[in-house]
Structure formats: structure tokens, C-alpha cells
Design an enzyme around this catalytic site. Structure first.
Site, PDB file in Angstrom:
ATOM      1  N   HIS A  63       0.842  -1.208   0.000  1.00 37.52           N
ATOM      2  CA  HIS A  63       0.000   0.000   0.000  1.00 37.52           C
ATOM      3  C   HIS A  63       0.869   1.247   0.000  1.00 37.52           C
ATOM      4  O   HIS A  63       1.953   1.270   0.591  1.00 37.52           O
ATOM      5  CB  HIS A  63      -0.995   0.005   1.163  1.00 37.52           C
ATOM      6  N   HIS A  73       3.926   3.472  12.397  1.00 35.38           N
ATOM      7  CA  HIS A  73       2.822   4.231  13.000  1.00 35.38           C
ATOM      8  C   HIS A  73       3.300   5.225  14.053  1.00 35.38           C
ATOM      9  O   HIS A  73       2.483   5.982  14.582  1.00 35.38           O
ATOM     10  CB  HIS A  73       1.759   3.323  13.633  1.00 35.38           C
ATOM     11  N   ASP A 126      -0.460   4.390   0.854  1.00 34.29           N
ATOM     12  CA  ASP A 126      -0.888   5.380   1.837  1.00 34.29           C
ATOM     13  C   ASP A 126      -0.145   5.142   3.141  1.00 34.29           C
ATOM     14  O   ASP A 126       0.420   4.070   3.366  1.00 34.29           O
ATOM     15  CB  ASP A 126      -2.398   5.326   2.055  1.00 34.29           C
ATOM     16  N   ASP A 180       6.573   1.275   6.352  1.00 33.72           N
ATOM     17  CA  ASP A 180       5.171   0.876   6.265  1.00 33.72           C
ATOM     18  C   ASP A 180       4.387   1.859   5.383  1.00 33.72           C
ATOM     19  O   ASP A 180       3.901   2.860   5.877  1.00 33.72           O
ATOM     20  CB  ASP A 180       4.591   0.823   7.673  1.00 33.72           C
ATOM     21  N   GLU A 237      -5.053   1.515   3.026  1.00 31.90           N
ATOM     22  CA  GLU A 237      -4.906   0.463   4.029  1.00 31.90           C
ATOM     23  C   GLU A 237      -4.868   1.033   5.434  1.00 31.90           C
ATOM     24  O   GLU A 237      -5.511   0.506   6.349  1.00 31.90           O
ATOM     25  CB  GLU A 237      -3.636  -0.347   3.753  1.00 31.90           C
ATOM     26  N   GLU A 238      -4.108   2.101   5.631  1.00 37.47           N
ATOM     27  CA  GLU A 238      -3.993   2.672   6.978  1.00 37.47           C
ATOM     28  C   GLU A 238      -5.313   3.291   7.446  1.00 37.47           C
ATOM     29  O   GLU A 238      -5.541   3.439   8.651  1.00 37.47           O
ATOM     30  CB  GLU A 238      -2.887   3.728   7.013  1.00 37.47           C
TER      31      GLU A 238
END
Length: 466
Positions: A101, A434, A103, A134, A169-170
Site C-alpha cells: 500500500h 505508526h 498510503d 510501512d 490500508e492505513e
């Protein structure tokens, strides 16, 4: 025709030689603040999708490369842009679907970042920046591996390849299931690689074989029709903060383990993992105790959690001697493998309603659900992936569980029930995905890219049915 060994050597050399270009392209992607959450400029996600699509087109390997969207079921909204591409298999070869992903998470408090979050910065063998690990690194592992395969074998290799680079996704992958349904023909595959997980450590690769599920929701707690003076009425009427704190405290027992009837655990063995490692990898200070019971990895892989991830209440700057009429919180719960996420949510809601003090009014909304996942490790694709990882890293891979969630894997299983799913990744325990100062371990990136290139070469030599 080259021998299998010389083919593998050529692919390995091409992958290693392509690392600088892959990292340069990764840096360009990191500079795009592609946060898909509500309240952030969606133009950045559009720009990120365009940048990824241009990189995919640049491989000159695919029959089609498109940016597509799908509607979000139950709403009038449309999901964020995803990049999809496909090249058809030839001569009986399988098709592999490569997922990542583009995003990313919001950066949070920029003051906590040691370097600007949107400016990729190399320091001490790591690349820092939001999305560096990520999951824009996952995007570039896929593209770098494909470039290496083309460089070593030529553009006319037989392996079929589908590519799916998601854009939300996030933010919960709210259009994912609908997107799969609408694009099933383009994305259909025999093997699916989800490059959105991690490794045992920066030297030891892993295949993720279990994932917890999750449920996330917003809860509004109301006790008064309007704010009131705390001196005039305090002690006689409950304020919403008091009710919220008392109610939320019942979600955990004295050890910090989840105390919600109906949330289940999975009984499975876990590898050795000591408290010192936990403290190092999680940033747990010496004076703060771990929570929960059982082995540390059983708490992370096989047991549920409940976490308050956000709260709307008067800020410290705006504090006054006032009884708050309502408080709103966001609760995120991880669901143990083996339990349906909706059943876990129902258990939490029932628990909170039963423990709401003083007759506080509760309103639940914005629920999201993602089921846990257990990988079938008996297929030939898993064996091929283990071999590629061992060859690239020089260390045998381990099978590991992950406490995080990739909810859409259940959608992949439903849409492509015959596909073998491999969950891999480029993160290590110090990546801080994150969190502020997210980073990518550069050696791990190199090894992951080489491993995927070797896997593609292996599959290009495999004839289905043999």
C-alpha cells in the site's frame, strides 16, 4: 538456456545492483504525504498513486497499468486510488499477485521526530521518514524484484504477475472488498504476496503465519444535558469524564489483561522471547512493568487487547471548573486468531453497557471489523518462499505470529480461495511503524528485495501441475 543455478545468480546480482535505484525511488515516494484519513488532503494520495503508477509503467512489463477506485459499501463515498497492473502467464506458469500500500499513517506530533517526517534521511544504517517502512518499502521491494527479474532473464519471462498497490490500508481499507469484486479478473492469482508485515529481527527473516483481527469503534458517553459549574453541582451529578474513566477501567484486570467476557484466546506454543527483548523493542522503561499473563509472545500473538487510541474532551489549555456533559473516545481492540471480529465487538459493547455507571448514556458508531488470519503453511509456495528468504538473508526464516492486523486478508481468501497467501515484510522490531521516527533498516530492505527476486525466479521455472 541457462542453468537454474546461473539463473539464480544472475537474478541475485541484478537485484543487488538495483538497490540504489530502488532506494532513490523509495525516497521520492516518502516525500509525498499520502495520508488517506479523513481531514487530510486527498490530493496527496492521488499524487502518490500517480507516482507509483509511473514507476510500474517504467518497468515495461505489464499489459495493463491503471489507477482505479471502488465505492465504499453502504455509503455514497468512493475509496482512495489504487494502482493495479497485470501481465498474463505463459507456458503453464503460475500468476503471482504482489500487494502493498502507498498510503501512510499521519505523522502525529512533528516535534517528536528527530528529522522531518516527509524528508527521507539516512542515519546509522536506517532510512527515516513516514512510510519508509510501512509500506512504501513494500512497494519498492515488489518493483525492485521485478526489475531484477527483467534485467536477468529478459522481459519475456513466463511468470504471470498481477500488482495491487492499495491507497487506503492505513485508513481501514473500506473499499477493499468491493475493489476485489470489481477487479477480480485482473487480480486473480495462484500465489499472493502481502508485503506488509515484519521480520523476527533485522537479521532474521520471517513468514507471518498468524495475525490478530481487530475491531475499532467510537463511543460517546453522555451524562448531562449541558456543561455545569463544578463548584455548584460537583458531588451531586456525575460528569462524563468520571463516568468514562470508571467504565473504561473495567475493561482490564489488575494485571492489565483484557477482562471482557466473550473475548477469546488462542492456545498455541510461542518461541522464547524474554522481557529484556520486549523492553528494548517496545521502548518500555525499566520502572514500568509489562502487562498481561502467560508468555510474552502469547500476549502479543494469541490474546486480545483493548486500547483507547483517542479521546475528545476539554484540553488542558481549555480546562475550566466545569462538569463535562459528554466525552468521546476511540477504542481499538485486537482479536485473537479463531474469533470473529464482530463477535469480539459485541462482547465489548455488552461489557461497556453493563458497566456504564450512574446511568450514563452510551452511543456506539463508526465500527470497523477485520477478522484474524491463520496461514496454511503446507503449500509449495510457502516452501519456495522459505528457500528464497534463507538464500537472501543467509539465515533460515522463522514462522511467526504478529499482534497487528491485516483485515483485508480475509477478503483475499474469500475472493481467491485457491490462492496460496504469503505474508512477508520489510519491517523489523525497531521500525516504529505508526510512530514518530519510523525507519527502514537498509540491510533488511536489501535482503527482502533479493529474496523476492529469487522467489519470482523460482516461480518462473515452476509449471502448474508438475
Amino acid at each position: 538456456m541457462t542453468s537454474e543455478h546461473s539463473r539464480q545468480s544472475a537474478v541475485r546480482e541484478s537485484a543487488a545492483a538495483g538497490i540504489p535505484a530502488a532506494l532513490a525511488d523509495l525516497g521520492s515516494l516518502v516525500r509525498i504525504p499520502s495520508v488517506a484519513f479523513p481531514g487530510f488532503d486527498p490530493a496527496h494520495v492521488e499524487r502518490s498513486a500517480e507516482a507509483v503508477a509511473e514507476l510500474v509503467r517504467g518497468t515495461e512489463l505489464f499489459d495493463t497499468v491503471e489507477i482505479r477506485r471502488a465505492g465504499i459499501p453502504g455509503t455514497d463515498e468512493t475509496g482512495m486510488p489504487a494502482v493495479i497492473a497485470r501481465r498474463a502467464p505463459r507456458n503453464g506458469r503460475p500468476t503471482i499477485l504482489l500487494y502493498a500500500h502507498h498510503d501512510v499513517q499521519p505523522v502525529g506530533d512533528e516535534g517528536l521526530w528527530e528529522t522531518p517526517p516527509w524528508e527521507p534521511t539516512v542515519r546509522d544504517g536506517r532510512l527515516y521518514g513516514r512510510g519508509a517502512a510501512d509500506d512504501k518499502a513494500g512497494v519498492m521491494v515488489h518493483l525492485g524484484a521485478l526489475r531484477a527479474l527483467k534485467e536477468a532473464l529478459g522481459a519475456d519471462f513466463d511468470l504471470g504477475v498481477a500488482l495491487f498497490i492499495e491507497g487506503e490500508e492505513e485508513a481501514g481499507s473500506r473499499s477493499f472488498a468491493q475493489f476485489l469484486t470489481e477487479n477480480a479478473e485482473v487480480l486473480a492469482a495462484d500465489v499472493i504476496v502481502v508485503a506488509d508485515s515484519g521480520n523476527w529481527d533485522s537479521r532474521t527473516p520471517a513468514l507471518t503465519v498468524s495475525l490478530r483481527g481487530n475491531t475499532r469503534f467510537t463511543l460517546r458517553v453522555r451524562t448531562l444535558e449541558h456543561a455545569s459549574h463544578s463548584g455548584m453541582f460537583g458531588g451531586a451529578v456525575p460528569d462524563a469524564m468520571m463516568a468514562t474513566v470508571k467504565m473504561l477501567s473495567t475493561l482490564w484486570d489488575a494485571e492489565g489483561a483484557v477482562a471482557v467476557a466473550g473475548m477469546t484466546e488462542r492456545d498455541a506454543e510461542t518461541p522464547d522471547y524474554d522481557e529484556a527483548t520486549l523492553r528494548d523493542e517496545a521502548g518500555l522503561p525499566a520502572g514500568v512493568s509489562p502487562i498481561g499473563t502467560g508468555t510474552i509472545l502469547s500476549r502479543v500473538w494469541n490474546k486480545p487487547t483493548v486500547t483507547v487510541t483517542g479521546i475528545d474532551a476539554p484540553s488542558v489549555a481549555n480546562a475550566s471548573n466545569t462538569l463535562s456533559p459528554e466525552v468521546t473516545v476511540v477504542i481499538s481492540a485486537r482479536v485473537a486468531p479463531g474469533q470473529d471480529a464482530r463477535d469480539a465487538y459485541a462482547a465489548i459493547e455488552a461489557h461497556l453497557r453493563a458497566n456504564a455507571p450512574f446511568g450514563a448514556e452510551l452511543e456506539f458508531f463508526d465500527q470497523d471489523f477485520g477478522n484474524p488470519f491463520l496461514v496454511d503453511t503446507s503449500g509449495w509456495a510457502v516452501a519456495d518462499a522459505r528457500g528464497a528468504l534463507a538464500s537472501a538473508y543467509g539465515v533460515e526464516p522463522v514462522d511467526m505470529g504478529v499482534g497487528g492486523s491485516i483485515p483485508f486478508i480475509a477478503d483475499l481468501v474469500r475472493e481467491f480461495p485457491g490462492a496460496q497467501i504469503l505474508v512477508t515484510g520489510v519491517e523489523d522490531p525497531h521500525s516504529r511503524a505508526h510512530s514518530p521516527n519510523e525507519s527502514l533498516h537498509l540491510d533488511t530492505f536489501r535482503n527482502a528485495l533479493v529474496a523476492e527476486a529469487l522467489l519470482l525466479e523460482k516461480l518462473d521455472g515452476r509449471v502448474l501441475g508438475d
